[in-house]
Structures are given as C-alpha cells and as structure tokens.
Design an enzyme around this catalytic site. Structure first.
Site, short mmCIF file in Angstrom:
data_model
loop_
_atom_site.label_atom_id
_atom_site.label_comp_id
_atom_site.label_asym_id
_atom_site.label_seq_id
_atom_site.Cartn_x
_atom_site.Cartn_y
_atom_site.Cartn_z
N ASN A 109 55.05 48.90 56.90
CA ASN A 109 56.16 48.02 57.25
C ASN A 109 56.61 48.24 58.71
OD1 ASN A 109 58.35 46.13 56.93
ND2 ASN A 109 58.25 46.54 54.74
N ARG A 110 57.79 47.76 59.05
CA ARG A 110 58.18 47.69 60.47
C ARG A 110 59.04 48.87 60.94
NH1 ARG A 110 57.67 42.67 58.55
NH2 ARG A 110 56.43 41.26 59.84
N HIS B 84 52.85 48.32 60.13
CA HIS B 84 51.72 48.85 59.35
C HIS B 84 50.82 49.79 60.15
CE1 HIS B 84 52.99 46.40 56.11
NE2 HIS B 84 52.25 45.33 56.29
N HIS C 286 48.00 48.06 50.13
CA HIS C 286 48.40 46.69 50.43
C HIS C 286 47.55 45.66 49.66
CE1 HIS C 286 49.86 43.33 52.90
NE2 HIS C 286 50.72 44.16 53.46
N SER C 287 47.35 45.89 48.36
CA SER C 287 46.59 44.91 47.56
C SER C 287 47.41 43.66 47.30
CB SER C 287 46.20 45.53 46.22
OG SER C 287 45.23 46.52 46.41
N TYR C 288 46.73 42.53 47.27
CA TYR C 288 47.34 41.25 46.90
C TYR C 288 46.77 40.86 45.54
CZ TYR C 288 48.35 40.23 51.91
OH TYR C 288 48.78 40.23 53.21
N ASP D 89 59.34 37.91 51.30
CA ASP D 89 58.90 38.99 52.17
C ASP D 89 60.10 39.94 52.30
OD1 ASP D 89 57.48 40.61 53.81
OD2 ASP D 89 57.39 39.26 55.53
N GLN E 252 57.99 46.42 48.75
CA GLN E 252 57.98 45.20 49.55
C GLN E 252 57.25 44.14 48.75
OE1 GLN E 252 59.38 44.99 52.66
NE2 GLN E 252 58.74 42.91 53.21
N GLU F 34 54.15 46.26 47.44
CA GLU F 34 53.84 47.46 48.22
C GLU F 34 54.91 48.52 48.02
OE1 GLU F 34 53.65 45.85 52.28
OE2 GLU F 34 53.29 43.94 51.33
#
Ligand code: BGC
Length: 338
Positions: free
Chosen positions: A68-69, A94, A169-171, A237, A275, A303
């Site tokens: 993340n940021r 990331h 980070h799987s979708y 998000d 997330q 996430e």
C-alpha cells in the site's frame, strides 16, 4: 547474463492445486472445483510465466517491503528522514519500482507431510533497496492442506529499523472468470470501521464507521449493489479495520461467495487491516491465464496488511521492525463449496 526463466512449483491436495513462482513468490494459479466438481483457476494470472516480470497489476505476488501507500515516500525514523522511492503519483506504492514482486526468491525447502504440502521461499533485500534501511531477510511459506486451506506465513528480520508490511496481492473471481465481473459475488468483511482517506488515496488518520455507507459489508452483500456509488475510485479501493485482529490473533477477515458456482473463499489473518480493491483500472488489455480479457471489476483483491501510511500516522499500529525483533504473521485462504 541473468536468466529470465521463471520456475513454478505446484502444490496439490485433493481437488485443490496451487502454483507458486520463484519470481515475486507469486501465487500463479489456484484451482478448485465448483459444486458440480468442475475445476477452474479462480485467481488472475498470465498465460506465460515470463510475463510476470512486468506484472503492473501485481497479480498474485508478494508485495513489500511496505504494501500500500506511504505518503510522498517519506517517513521519520528515530529522528532521521527516510526517503523511499516514489512510484505512484508522488507516493510510494507496494514497495516501489522494483519491489519484492519483481525479485527472484530462493526456494529454501519443500514441505511434504501426510496432511499438507508446501514451499518456503526466501529473499534477502539489501540495505538501501528502494530507499529502505537495513538488510531485510524475508521468508514466505505457502502450505496447502487437505481441507482446502492455503496457509501463508511471513517471517522477516532486519539489521536496522525499517517499515515492514507484507501481503499477497491475489485477485479472485470465483467463477474462474466465466463471469467477466464480480458484481454478483457476495462479500462479507468482518470490519465495522475503515481508514478514511483523502483525495490522494492516503489515510487522514480517522477511523470511521462503515454503517450507512456503501462500504458496509458487515452482513453478506453483493459487490455490485452499491459499487456505482464509488465514482471517485471507480469501485472499491479501501482499507478496512478488522474487528477481530485487534488482539493480533488469527480470525476471519472476509468471506467471498459466488452463488452460481458455489465456490467460497474465507480469509483468516492476524493483520489489523484488509485492503479491498475491485480491479477498478483493469481495461481489458491483459488476456489472462483463463484466456479471457481482464476488464474493470473482473476480480477482487483482498489484501491483509497493516494500515496504509502507518509510519506517518501515530494513531495506527506500529509497523517498524527493529533489529532483534521478528516480523511474523499468518494469513489463510480457505476454499470451500456450498
Ligand atoms: C491498491 C490500489 C492500486 C492497486 C494496483 C491495490 O492494492 O489498493 O490503489 O491501484 O493495488 O494494482
């Protein structure tokens, strides 16, 4: 010349099979049956392994050192200013340009037990990489058991203080991308609050209730029902504050269900946040491993992580790993059919 060849390890238990790459310690596929026994790959991936060297959407990989940021890529650490690389609209995202997702991890050991099989991967991140202080030794293990549970254990140690928050980070698209969008998936998130963010996608520091907002998934709701209300991000998000993990113990964070196929995913974690990202900027230009283009809302990433920008938010849980300490966390993906 360094080889760009990517190795894939396959773990298999009953009717569940997962692929793990040495590049980015990436979960490259996750196959499971639907309620009629039809097996499909339910995660986003590329049709060729070498394409993961790019992986701009972070399919399946481990992200870090800080997922993340981090605002302007800057933080104060023991009275010093640490400047990380800035790779996303003036912020650090990331792990930077060449984060852990673009590194080759070394397989440490294979686990073969009666009840489970797995692999341990290791990466040594050198002092100064993407601006992070300290040599950081990271181990991630993936262990699949016969009950459809994939355990991800993360361990890290450093010789200097450094921020660390690792995630996978799987979708997911539980129809196996037979349905090109996840609007009909039902989602439950075990969080009654979220971290408010500003226009730059950074937390304000306030934890707000989800009640009465489109972010409320405290009861099972379809993802598509209110997604149109989130026009600024073109979808979800957001970082949720998990109710159960405040004690630092494993608890259920999220439940995702596809009523058509009957496939269900539950995520357990000891992390404080999750997330939720609905692939808002996928534009159909990537044709994935299922042979179909990945378009907007084609999948959902869940996430488990520390809250975004924690090093700059005194009210958020501490994310600095110090010499002598061990970073140790666990997340479980539990697959079922109903
Ligand atoms: C973040 C998004 C970002 C995306 C990149 C997600 O984890 O929450 O803001 O655009 O990763 O693929």
């Amino acid at each position: 010349m360094l080889s760009t060849e990517v190795c894939e390890y396959v773990l298999s238990r009953g009717s569940v099979r997962v692929g793990i790459l040495d590049l980015g310690a990436t979960l490259s596929f996750l196959e499971m049956p639907d309620r009629k026994g039809q097996v499909k790959n339910i995660v986003a991936g590329f049709p060729h392994r070498e394409l993961y060297w790019q992986n701009d959407y972070y399919f399946g990989c481990i992200v870090g050192r800080y997922a993340n940021r981090i605002g302007e890529g800057r933080l104060q650490l023991d009275g010093r200013v640490v400047q990380l690389s800035v790779n996303n609209d003036g912020n650090h995202l990331h792990g930077g340009f060449e984060g852990l997702h673009r590194k080759r991890w070394r397989p440490q050991s294979l686990i073969e037990r009666d009840d489970a099989s797995g692999i341990v991967l290791e990466y040594m991140s050198p002092d100064g990489e993407e601006g992070y202080p300290g040599n950081l030794r990271i181990q991630v293990s993936y262990v699949l058991d016969g009950a459809g549970r994939l355990y991800m254990d993360y361990i890290a140690v450093s010789d200097a203080a450094t921020p660390v928050s690792l995630t996978n980070h799987s979708y997911f698209n539980l129809s196996g991308f037979e349905n090109p969008v996840i609007d009909d998936h039902l989602l439950r998130i075990f969080a009654s609050r979220y971290t408010e963010k500003n226009g730059a996608n950074l937390p304000t520091g306030r934890l707000l209730p989800v009640k009465g907002t489109p972010l409320d998934f405290t009861a099972l709701r379809s993802i598509g029902e209110r997604i149109g209300q989130l026009s600024r991000d073109q979808g979800y998000d957001h970082n949720y504050v998990l109710d159960g993990s405040l004690a630092g113990e494993l608890s259920v964070a999220a439940e995702l269900y596809d009523p058509d196929s009957g496939r269900q995913l539950r995520i357990l974690t000891d992390r404080p946040g999750i997330q939720v990202y609905t692939a808002n900027w996928w534009d159909g230009s990537v044709v994935g491993s299922q042979g179909v283009p990945y378009g907007r809302h084609g999948a959902i990433a869940l996430e488990t992580q520390a809250f975004p920008d924690s090093p700059n938010q005194p009210g958020f849980p501490d994310t600095i790993l110090r010499p002598g300490e061990v970073y140790r966390t666990t997340t479980i993906f539990q697959m079922n059919t109903k």
